[in-house]
Motif scaffolding. Structure first.
Motif, PDB file in Angstrom:
ATOM      1  N   PRO A  53      20.802   5.752 -13.226  1.00  0.00           N
ATOM      2  CA  PRO A  53      20.154   4.724 -12.404  1.00  0.00           C
ATOM      3  C   PRO A  53      21.118   4.027 -11.449  1.00  0.00           C
ATOM      4  CG  PRO A  53      19.476   4.518 -14.694  1.00  0.00           C
ATOM      5  CD  PRO A  53      20.603   5.498 -14.660  1.00  0.00           C
ATOM      6  N   PHE A  54      22.375   3.863 -11.886  1.00  0.00           N
ATOM      7  CA  PHE A  54      23.366   3.210 -11.024  1.00  0.00           C
ATOM      8  C   PHE A  54      23.613   4.029  -9.763  1.00  0.00           C
ATOM      9  CE2 PHE A  54      27.938   3.059  -9.893  1.00  0.00           C
ATOM     10  CZ  PHE A  54      27.968   1.786  -9.355  1.00  0.00           C
ATOM     11  N   TYR A  55      23.816   5.342  -9.919  1.00  0.00           N
ATOM     12  CA  TYR A  55      24.085   6.190  -8.759  1.00  0.00           C
ATOM     13  C   TYR A  55      22.876   6.262  -7.827  1.00  0.00           C
ATOM     14  CZ  TYR A  55      28.190   7.689 -11.391  1.00  0.00           C
ATOM     15  OH  TYR A  55      29.363   7.715 -12.090  1.00  0.00           O
ATOM     16  N   VAL A  56      21.689   6.374  -8.413  1.00  0.00           N
ATOM     17  CA  VAL A  56      20.476   6.429  -7.591  1.00  0.00           C
ATOM     18  C   VAL A  56      20.317   5.138  -6.800  1.00  0.00           C
ATOM     19  CG1 VAL A  56      17.965   6.563  -7.651  1.00  0.00           C
ATOM     20  CG2 VAL A  56      19.314   8.063  -9.111  1.00  0.00           C
ATOM     21  N   GLY A  57      20.449   4.001  -7.482  1.00  0.00           N
ATOM     22  CA  GLY A  57      20.293   2.719  -6.803  1.00  0.00           C
ATOM     23  C   GLY A  57      21.325   2.495  -5.724  1.00  0.00           C
ATOM     24  N   LEU A  58      22.567   2.877  -6.007  1.00  0.00           N
ATOM     25  CA  LEU A  58      23.640   2.672  -5.034  1.00  0.00           C
ATOM     26  C   LEU A  58      23.393   3.468  -3.759  1.00  0.00           C
ATOM     27  CD1 LEU A  58      26.467   1.357  -4.631  1.00  0.00           C
ATOM     28  CD2 LEU A  58      27.452   3.478  -5.507  1.00  0.00           C
ATOM     29  N   VAL A  59      23.053   4.732  -3.909  1.00  0.00           N
ATOM     30  CA  VAL A  59      22.856   5.585  -2.736  1.00  0.00           C
ATOM     31  C   VAL A  59      21.606   5.179  -1.960  1.00  0.00           C
ATOM     32  CG1 VAL A  59      22.389   7.946  -1.983  1.00  0.00           C
ATOM     33  CG2 VAL A  59      24.084   7.522  -3.778  1.00  0.00           C
ATOM     34  N   VAL A  60      20.507   4.970  -2.673  1.00  0.00           N
ATOM     35  CA  VAL A  60      19.240   4.696  -2.008  1.00  0.00           C
ATOM     36  C   VAL A  60      19.257   3.339  -1.318  1.00  0.00           C
ATOM     37  CG1 VAL A  60      16.793   4.251  -2.422  1.00  0.00           C
ATOM     38  CG2 VAL A  60      17.890   6.219  -3.476  1.00  0.00           C
ATOM     39  N   GLN A  61      19.767   2.312  -1.998  1.00  0.00           N
ATOM     40  CA  GLN A  61      19.738   0.973  -1.417  1.00  0.00           C
ATOM     41  C   GLN A  61      20.576   0.872  -0.150  1.00  0.00           C
ATOM     42  OE1 GLN A  61      18.103  -1.906  -1.934  1.00  0.00           O
ATOM     43  NE2 GLN A  61      16.823  -0.801  -3.382  1.00  0.00           N
ATOM     44  N   TRP A  62      21.796   1.378  -0.193  1.00  0.00           N
ATOM     45  CA  TRP A  62      22.697   1.170   0.941  1.00  0.00           C
ATOM     46  C   TRP A  62      22.490   2.176   2.062  1.00  0.00           C
ATOM     47  CZ3 TRP A  62      25.366  -3.096   1.763  1.00  0.00           C
ATOM     48  CH2 TRP A  62      25.577  -3.958   0.688  1.00  0.00           C
ATOM     49  N   MET A 116      12.051   7.336  -6.243  1.00  0.00           N
ATOM     50  CA  MET A 116      11.037   7.848  -7.165  1.00  0.00           C
ATOM     51  C   MET A 116      11.183   9.360  -7.337  1.00  0.00           C
ATOM     52  SD  MET A 116       6.917   8.017  -6.663  1.00  0.00           S
ATOM     53  CE  MET A 116       7.149   9.292  -5.428  1.00  0.00           C
ATOM     54  N   ILE A 117      11.331  10.094  -6.225  1.00  0.00           N
ATOM     55  CA  ILE A 117      11.489  11.549  -6.309  1.00  0.00           C
ATOM     56  C   ILE A 117      12.741  11.899  -7.098  1.00  0.00           C
ATOM     57  CG2 ILE A 117      11.876  13.633  -4.948  1.00  0.00           C
ATOM     58  CD1 ILE A 117      10.237  12.354  -2.715  1.00  0.00           C
ATOM     59  N   TRP A 118      13.804  11.150  -6.891  1.00  0.00           N
ATOM     60  CA  TRP A 118      15.085  11.424  -7.546  1.00  0.00           C
ATOM     61  C   TRP A 118      14.967  11.264  -9.060  1.00  0.00           C
ATOM     62  CZ3 TRP A 118      20.164   9.464  -4.876  1.00  0.00           C
ATOM     63  CH2 TRP A 118      21.248  10.156  -5.402  1.00  0.00           C
ATOM     64  N   LEU A 156       0.805  -1.213   0.000  1.00  0.00           N
ATOM     65  CA  LEU A 156       0.000   0.000   0.000  1.00  0.00           C
ATOM     66  C   LEU A 156       0.840   1.267   0.000  1.00  0.00           C
ATOM     67  CD1 LEU A 156      -3.019  -0.697   2.368  1.00  0.00           C
ATOM     68  CD2 LEU A 156      -2.980  -0.585  -0.112  1.00  0.00           C
ATOM     69  N   LEU A 157       2.021   1.222   0.595  1.00  0.00           N
ATOM     70  CA  LEU A 157       2.810   2.434   0.757  1.00  0.00           C
ATOM     71  C   LEU A 157       3.931   2.569  -0.264  1.00  0.00           C
ATOM     72  CD1 LEU A 157       3.095   2.580   4.655  1.00  0.00           C
ATOM     73  CD2 LEU A 157       1.410   3.666   3.178  1.00  0.00           C
ATOM     74  N   GLU A 158       4.336   1.463  -0.900  1.00  0.00           N
ATOM     75  CA  GLU A 158       5.497   1.510  -1.783  1.00  0.00           C
ATOM     76  C   GLU A 158       5.087   1.927  -3.199  1.00  0.00           C
ATOM     77  OE1 GLU A 158       9.379  -1.295  -2.712  1.00  0.00           O
ATOM     78  OE2 GLU A 158       7.731  -2.043  -1.519  1.00  0.00           O
ATOM     79  N   ILE A 159       4.566   3.147  -3.314  1.00  0.00           N
ATOM     80  CA  ILE A 159       4.099   3.630  -4.617  1.00  0.00           C
ATOM     81  C   ILE A 159       5.252   4.000  -5.533  1.00  0.00           C
ATOM     82  CG2 ILE A 159       1.926   4.479  -3.665  1.00  0.00           C
ATOM     83  CD1 ILE A 159       3.150   7.272  -3.656  1.00  0.00           C
ATOM     84  N   GLY A 160       6.459   4.125  -4.974  1.00  0.00           N
ATOM     85  CA  GLY A 160       7.585   4.548  -5.800  1.00  0.00           C
ATOM     86  C   GLY A 160       8.144   3.469  -6.686  1.00  0.00           C
ATOM     87  N   ARG A 161       7.887   2.201  -6.367  1.00  0.00           N
ATOM     88  CA  ARG A 161       8.543   1.134  -7.125  1.00  0.00           C
ATOM     89  C   ARG A 161       8.120   1.064  -8.590  1.00  0.00           C
ATOM     90  NH1 ARG A 161       9.366  -4.834  -4.700  1.00  0.00           N
ATOM     91  NH2 ARG A 161      10.657  -3.610  -3.294  1.00  0.00           N
ATOM     92  N   PRO A 162       6.809   1.116  -8.932  1.00  0.00           N
ATOM     93  CA  PRO A 162       6.474   1.034 -10.362  1.00  0.00           C
ATOM     94  C   PRO A 162       7.073   2.169 -11.185  1.00  0.00           C
ATOM     95  CG  PRO A 162       4.543   1.646  -9.065  1.00  0.00           C
ATOM     96  CD  PRO A 162       5.596   1.191  -8.110  1.00  0.00           C
ATOM     97  N   ILE A 163       7.140   3.381 -10.595  1.00  0.00           N
ATOM     98  CA  ILE A 163       7.751   4.494 -11.321  1.00  0.00           C
ATOM     99  C   ILE A 163       9.246   4.273 -11.470  1.00  0.00           C
ATOM    100  CG2 ILE A 163       8.185   6.979 -11.253  1.00  0.00           C
ATOM    101  CD1 ILE A 163       5.536   7.345  -9.870  1.00  0.00           C
TER     102      ILE A 163
END
Length: 463
Positions: A178-187, A220-222, A154-161
């Motif tokens: 996408p690499f930089y976004v994923g690296l920073v956000v995930q870790w 998603m915002i990024w 219900l809350l993870e609306i950012g994933r499909p975008i």
């Protein structure tokens, strides 16, 4: 057997396979593929760390996560299909010199994927207790699982975008963002904040789920901020949410392959979980969760490689540069086999060591180690199988890609899950995996060989 049959030709294999060596294609593949593979490696390794944290909460928490990962995947199947299909179409259009058509394609993908994902998410979240009640009789797993479904779905609306945005950026040639976004956000968020929520705050497995939600929302915002820029090929602007049926059908015809593959994979995983519950209990489900995380670590790297391959193949196929298409395919197959062979060697030589990364329970380590050793017996072939399936998807051969996507799950794995456990027990479940991997690889190679022969016959100059 291979050496005996082809012993007269093995010494000529490297020269015949690459003559001359495609250095430009290798450079392009590494330029696009390495950031994509790095992004997938970052994601899968962060999930390994999160799984390690969750295992500290007990076997029931690990089993709950194993259930939840596969149930939640149902909500995002349509997004994955639309994003991958749309990315391939965008790559073809850019290769044909049609940037405006690529923009139109991208905006339709985002709207459709978000709408369908929200609808499926609500259905899954509201039926959480019923779903877990059907999968297990453990009241603690049912309670934790239903709560996590509400948080994640219900809350993870950012994933499909995020799914759409990263695929669209790769198709447009921007693989570093996408690499930089994923690296920073995930870790920093999913791992760091997940640990704080789970242990110092005392939220347990729900804390890890909440941190994942926050990480997807920040991502998603990024990425949306990137699409608001005027330099972006796929840009948000007035009229963005209007759709055309013809474009949607074109996107979904190509995205149908990953959609059906993920649907069947989720159904098969549910069947596997039920079989594991029957023959080994919650401990076997926890062992399967460990083995799945280990294999996904390498499979995600190969998928990252194919994500880098797809825009290159799509662009050159649209520009009718078939020599570059074939050279990129060969390099991708070779690299994919090397990646999965590395995982095979490490897991076969050190099964206890890699299983002990996730848990300190001796019985769980022994069960996971045996499952890993049996389950990855044909793992080196998986790299080639994944690349070949994604190649057909990249060139728009939806029917062949769908066929290859379904063969492993439905034709080989499902009958094995029904038959082998009756005679071999828990080992029968582990044995189904290498058997299906082998036959799926043979099927993929035959399909590729037939297509190449047909292409040479129809257009010998271009092929």
């Amino acid at each position: 057997l291979f050496i005996i049959l082809f012993r007269k030709h093995i010494h000529r294999f490297p020269v015949a396979y690459f003559r001359p060596f495609p250095w430009p294609e290798l450079k392009n593949l590494m330029k696009v593929g390495l950031p994509s593979a790095g992004e997938q490696l970052s994601y899968s390794s962060s999930q390994v760390v999160i799984t390690f944290f969750i295992n500290m909460l007990g076997v029931e928490a690990l089993a709950t996560r194993t259930y939840c990962v596969n149930i939640i995947m149902f909500a995002y199947l349509f997004s994955i299909a639309m994003a991958q299909g749309g990315a391939i179409c965008i790559g073809h259009l850019i290769g044909e010199g049609k940037p405006h058509a690529a923009f139109l394609m991208g905006k339709y993908v985002m709207k459709k994927s978000v709408m369908i994902t929200v609808m499926l998410s609500c259905i899954l979240a509201l039926s959480g207790h019923a779903i877990f009640g059907w999968l297990t009789s453990n009241p603690d797993i049912i309670r934790m699982g239903a709560t996590i479904l509400i948080i994640d779905v219900l809350l993870e609306i950012g994933r499909p975008i995020n799914i759409f945005a990263t695929n669209a950026l790769r198709a447009a040639g921007d693989v570093n963002y996408p690499f930089y976004v994923g690296l920073v956000v995930q870790w920093s968020v999913a791992v760091g904040v997940g640990y704080l929520f789970g242990f110092p705050f005392g939220w347990g497995i729900c804390g890890a789920a909440t941190a994942t939600v926050i990480s997807q929302f920040i991502g998603m915002i990024w990425v949306v901020s990137h699409f608001l820029q005027k330099t972006s090929i796929v840009r948000l602007q007035p009229g963005f949410w209007k759709m055309k049926k013809r474009i949607i059908s074109s996107i979904f015809s190509i995205g149908m392959s990953p959609f059906l593959m993920n649907v069947t994979a989720c159904v098969i995983v549910i069947i596997v979980n039920n079989s594991l519950q029957r023959y080994g209990g919650d401990m076997a489900i926890g062992a399967y969760g460990i083995m799945n995380r280990l294999l996904v670590l390498y499979v995600m790297i190969v998928l990252g490689l194919t994500m880098g391959m797809q825009p290159i193949v799509g662009y050159n196929f649209g520009a009718q540069k078939y020599d570059r298409v074939k050279a990129t395919l060969r390099l991708s197959i070779l690299t994919g086999v090397c990646i999965t062979s590395t995982g095979f060697i490490i897991c076969e030589l050190f099964p206890h060591a890699v299983s002990a990364v996730f848990t300190s329970d001796g019985q769980l380590i022994d069960m996971a180690s045996r499952g890993v050793r049996i389950g990855i017996a044909m793992f080196p072939l998986v790299g080639a199988q994944i690349v070949i399936g994604n190649f057909f998807q990249s060139i728009g051969k939806a029917k062949i890609s769908i066929f290859l996507s379904l063969t492993r799950q439905l034709l080989y794995l499902l009958p094995g899950l029904i038959i082998l456990p009756r005679y071999m027990g828990l080992d029968g479940i582990w044995t189904c995996m290498p058997v299906s991997d082998f036959f799926a690889f043979v099927t993929a190679v035959i399909a590729l060989w037939i297509y190449v022969k047909k292409l040479k016959r129809l257009s010998p100059l271009q092929s």
